[in-house]
Design a protein around this motif. Structure first.
Motif, PDB file in Angstrom:
ATOM      1  N   ILE A 114       9.651  -3.577  33.548  1.00 11.98           N
ATOM      2  CA  ILE A 114      10.256  -3.059  32.490  1.00 11.98           C
ATOM      3  C   ILE A 114       9.947  -3.831  31.104  1.00 11.98           C
ATOM      4  O   ILE A 114       9.456  -3.586  30.179  1.00 11.98           O
ATOM      5  CB  ILE A 114      11.577  -2.811  32.449  1.00 11.98           C
ATOM      6  CG1 ILE A 114      12.033  -1.822  33.272  1.00 11.98           C
ATOM      7  CG2 ILE A 114      12.434  -2.577  31.209  1.00 11.98           C
ATOM      8  CD1 ILE A 114      13.556  -1.592  33.925  1.00 11.98           C
ATOM      9  N   SER A 115       9.825  -5.386  31.368  1.00 14.90           N
ATOM     10  CA  SER A 115       9.806  -6.216  30.259  1.00 14.90           C
ATOM     11  C   SER A 115       8.077  -6.066  30.073  1.00 14.90           C
ATOM     12  O   SER A 115       7.996  -6.244  28.801  1.00 14.90           O
ATOM     13  CB  SER A 115       9.927  -7.503  30.666  1.00 14.90           C
ATOM     14  OG  SER A 115       9.747  -8.571  29.845  1.00 14.90           O
ATOM     15  N   LEU A 116       7.238  -6.053  30.925  1.00 20.19           N
ATOM     16  CA  LEU A 116       5.897  -5.986  30.748  1.00 20.19           C
ATOM     17  C   LEU A 116       5.413  -4.674  29.831  1.00 20.19           C
ATOM     18  O   LEU A 116       4.796  -4.756  29.012  1.00 20.19           O
ATOM     19  CB  LEU A 116       5.038  -6.008  32.002  1.00 20.19           C
ATOM     20  CG  LEU A 116       5.244  -7.394  32.643  1.00 20.19           C
ATOM     21  CD1 LEU A 116       4.264  -7.462  34.154  1.00 20.19           C
ATOM     22  CD2 LEU A 116       4.540  -8.605  31.877  1.00 20.19           C
ATOM     23  N   TYR A 117       6.337  -3.604  30.504  1.00 21.49           N
ATOM     24  CA  TYR A 117       5.736  -2.468  29.759  1.00 21.49           C
ATOM     25  C   TYR A 117       6.495  -2.277  28.129  1.00 21.49           C
ATOM     26  O   TYR A 117       5.718  -1.893  27.546  1.00 21.49           O
ATOM     27  CB  TYR A 117       6.422  -1.080  30.496  1.00 21.49           C
ATOM     28  CG  TYR A 117       5.739  -0.582  31.516  1.00 21.49           C
ATOM     29  CD1 TYR A 117       4.398  -0.238  31.343  1.00 21.49           C
ATOM     30  CD2 TYR A 117       6.573  -0.156  32.942  1.00 21.49           C
ATOM     31  CE1 TYR A 117       3.866   0.273  32.467  1.00 21.49           C
ATOM     32  CE2 TYR A 117       5.911   0.113  33.891  1.00 21.49           C
ATOM     33  CZ  TYR A 117       4.382   0.639  33.843  1.00 21.49           C
ATOM     34  OH  TYR A 117       3.827   1.134  34.697  1.00 21.49           O
ATOM     35  N   ARG A 149       3.999  -2.382  24.738  1.00 24.05           N
ATOM     36  CA  ARG A 149       4.804  -0.880  24.013  1.00 24.05           C
ATOM     37  C   ARG A 149       4.640   0.176  24.702  1.00 24.05           C
ATOM     38  O   ARG A 149       4.197   1.440  23.948  1.00 24.05           O
ATOM     39  CB  ARG A 149       3.898  -0.988  22.474  1.00 24.05           C
ATOM     40  CG  ARG A 149       4.202  -2.137  21.763  1.00 24.05           C
ATOM     41  CD  ARG A 149       5.820  -2.511  21.570  1.00 24.05           C
ATOM     42  NE  ARG A 149       6.061  -3.566  20.388  1.00 24.05           N
ATOM     43  CZ  ARG A 149       6.496  -4.945  20.976  1.00 24.05           C
ATOM     44  NH1 ARG A 149       6.811  -5.036  22.288  1.00 24.05           N
ATOM     45  NH2 ARG A 149       6.878  -5.812  19.832  1.00 24.05           N
ATOM     46  N   LYS A 150       4.411   0.334  25.865  1.00 23.07           N
ATOM     47  CA  LYS A 150       4.539   1.382  26.795  1.00 23.07           C
ATOM     48  C   LYS A 150       6.060   1.841  27.002  1.00 23.07           C
ATOM     49  O   LYS A 150       6.476   1.832  28.067  1.00 23.07           O
ATOM     50  CB  LYS A 150       3.700   1.109  27.951  1.00 23.07           C
ATOM     51  CG  LYS A 150       2.316   0.775  27.890  1.00 23.07           C
ATOM     52  CD  LYS A 150       1.391   1.720  27.568  1.00 23.07           C
ATOM     53  CE  LYS A 150      -0.086   1.708  27.335  1.00 23.07           C
ATOM     54  NZ  LYS A 150      -0.738   2.560  26.999  1.00 23.07           N
ATOM     55  N   ILE A 201      13.771   2.460  33.974  1.00 23.29           N
ATOM     56  CA  ILE A 201      15.239   2.186  33.666  1.00 23.29           C
ATOM     57  C   ILE A 201      16.097   3.444  34.070  1.00 23.29           C
ATOM     58  O   ILE A 201      17.077   3.202  34.993  1.00 23.29           O
ATOM     59  CB  ILE A 201      15.483   2.112  32.216  1.00 23.29           C
ATOM     60  CG1 ILE A 201      15.102   0.572  31.635  1.00 23.29           C
ATOM     61  CG2 ILE A 201      17.142   2.121  31.746  1.00 23.29           C
ATOM     62  CD1 ILE A 201      15.131   0.719  29.992  1.00 23.29           C
ATOM     63  N   LYS A 202      15.503   4.431  34.134  1.00 20.29           N
ATOM     64  CA  LYS A 202      15.984   5.713  34.755  1.00 20.29           C
ATOM     65  C   LYS A 202      16.010   5.573  36.107  1.00 20.29           C
ATOM     66  O   LYS A 202      17.016   5.875  37.003  1.00 20.29           O
ATOM     67  CB  LYS A 202      15.368   6.950  34.277  1.00 20.29           C
ATOM     68  CG  LYS A 202      15.666   7.437  32.860  1.00 20.29           C
ATOM     69  CD  LYS A 202      14.698   8.716  32.652  1.00 20.29           C
ATOM     70  CE  LYS A 202      15.014   9.102  31.276  1.00 20.29           C
ATOM     71  NZ  LYS A 202      14.019  10.215  30.824  1.00 20.29           N
ATOM     72  N   VAL A 217      17.384  -3.778  26.821  1.00 19.06           N
ATOM     73  CA  VAL A 217      15.958  -3.481  26.552  1.00 19.06           C
ATOM     74  C   VAL A 217      16.133  -2.087  26.121  1.00 19.06           C
ATOM     75  O   VAL A 217      15.313  -1.714  25.411  1.00 19.06           O
ATOM     76  CB  VAL A 217      15.298  -3.789  27.618  1.00 19.06           C
ATOM     77  CG1 VAL A 217      15.623  -2.864  28.680  1.00 19.06           C
ATOM     78  CG2 VAL A 217      13.673  -3.539  27.278  1.00 19.06           C
ATOM     79  N   SER A 218      16.937  -1.313  26.586  1.00 22.76           N
ATOM     80  CA  SER A 218      16.993   0.237  26.070  1.00 22.76           C
ATOM     81  C   SER A 218      17.289   0.365  24.561  1.00 22.76           C
ATOM     82  O   SER A 218      16.759   1.091  23.911  1.00 22.76           O
ATOM     83  CB  SER A 218      17.904   1.015  26.949  1.00 22.76           C
ATOM     84  OG  SER A 218      17.826   1.176  28.063  1.00 22.76           O
TER      85      SER A 218
END
Length: 219
Positions: free
Chosen positions: A144-147, A151-152, A160-161, A176-177
């Motif tokens: 999630i952090s890398l995405y 900016r993906k 996250i889902k 992060v959300s």
């Protein structure tokens, strides 16, 4: 003689009230802002020290007894600095602009090509059999952090889902959300998520809530 004593009492009371008033968080924040806006050299911490931190440390006894007499000195210092900082975010343009810029780069923008290999490796690990839940959560958080840095955002939100459906409320995902929705200018969603981050993760995130609220107001 009685009249003189009465007059002296009034003067002392008015002086005491004036002293207390200038240390009200909103009132003091105006002085901090004026001082901060005049300084252009050094880091934000270096500039805040003479304007903000030093005056508080020199007067913490007065602040403690005036506003937070039932708290410990440490808790009083924390509560007061937090209150003043919130006022600065709300009303001090230069402070807000700098803090807002720092928040925008909380996840520094990264070229996707530079993290793609790491994402592939994480994906292989995440989809492997018999991976413990705690390890999977940790790996998903990394992806999630890398995405997010690349900016993906939709990929990050999808992860996250996945975490929410498999593991319920994972507190680390709310911050992060909020960051993602703020970046997408979906401020209501960002505020909903930062409220959850404050509730489940860290009450200090209220500063980010104030940033998001001001962004929403100024859009």
């Amino acid at each position: 003689m009685k009249n003189i004593l009465y007059l002296t009492t009034i003067i002392l009371t008015l002086y005491s009230c004036k002293q207390q008033s200038k240390w009200e968080p909103k009132e003091f924040s105006l002085k901090v802002c004026d001082c901060f806006e005049k300084l252009n050299q050094g880091t934000i911490d270096e500039r805040l020290t003479p304007c903000f931190l030093s005056p508080i440390n020199e007067n913490i006894g007065l602040i403690h007894t005036t506003f937070y007499s039932k708290k410990t000195t440490e808790d009083a210092l924390y509560q007061y600095t937090m209150s003043v900082t919130i006022e600065l975010v709300r009303n001090c343009d230069k402070f807000y602009n700098e803090i807002n810029s720092m928040y925008s780069e909380f996840y520094p923008k990264t070229d996707f090509d530079s993290v793609q290999e790491s994402i592939i490796e994480l994906t292989d690990s995440i989809t492997s059999n018999n991976i413990p839940d705690l390890i999977k959560i940790k790996l998903l958080n990394k992806r999630i952090s890398l995405y997010t840095k690349a900016r993906k955002f939709e990929n990050a939100l999808n992860d996250i889902k996945i975490m929410s459906s498999e593991f319920g409320n994972v507190k680390e995902t709310h911050f992060v959300s909020a960051y993602i929705y703020m970046s997408q200018k979906e401020y209501e969603k960002a505020l909903e998520q930062i409220d959850l981050a404050i509730k489940y993760d860290n009450p200090d995130y209220i500063l980010y809530k104030e940033l998001i609220k001001r962004r929403k107001k100024s859009r």
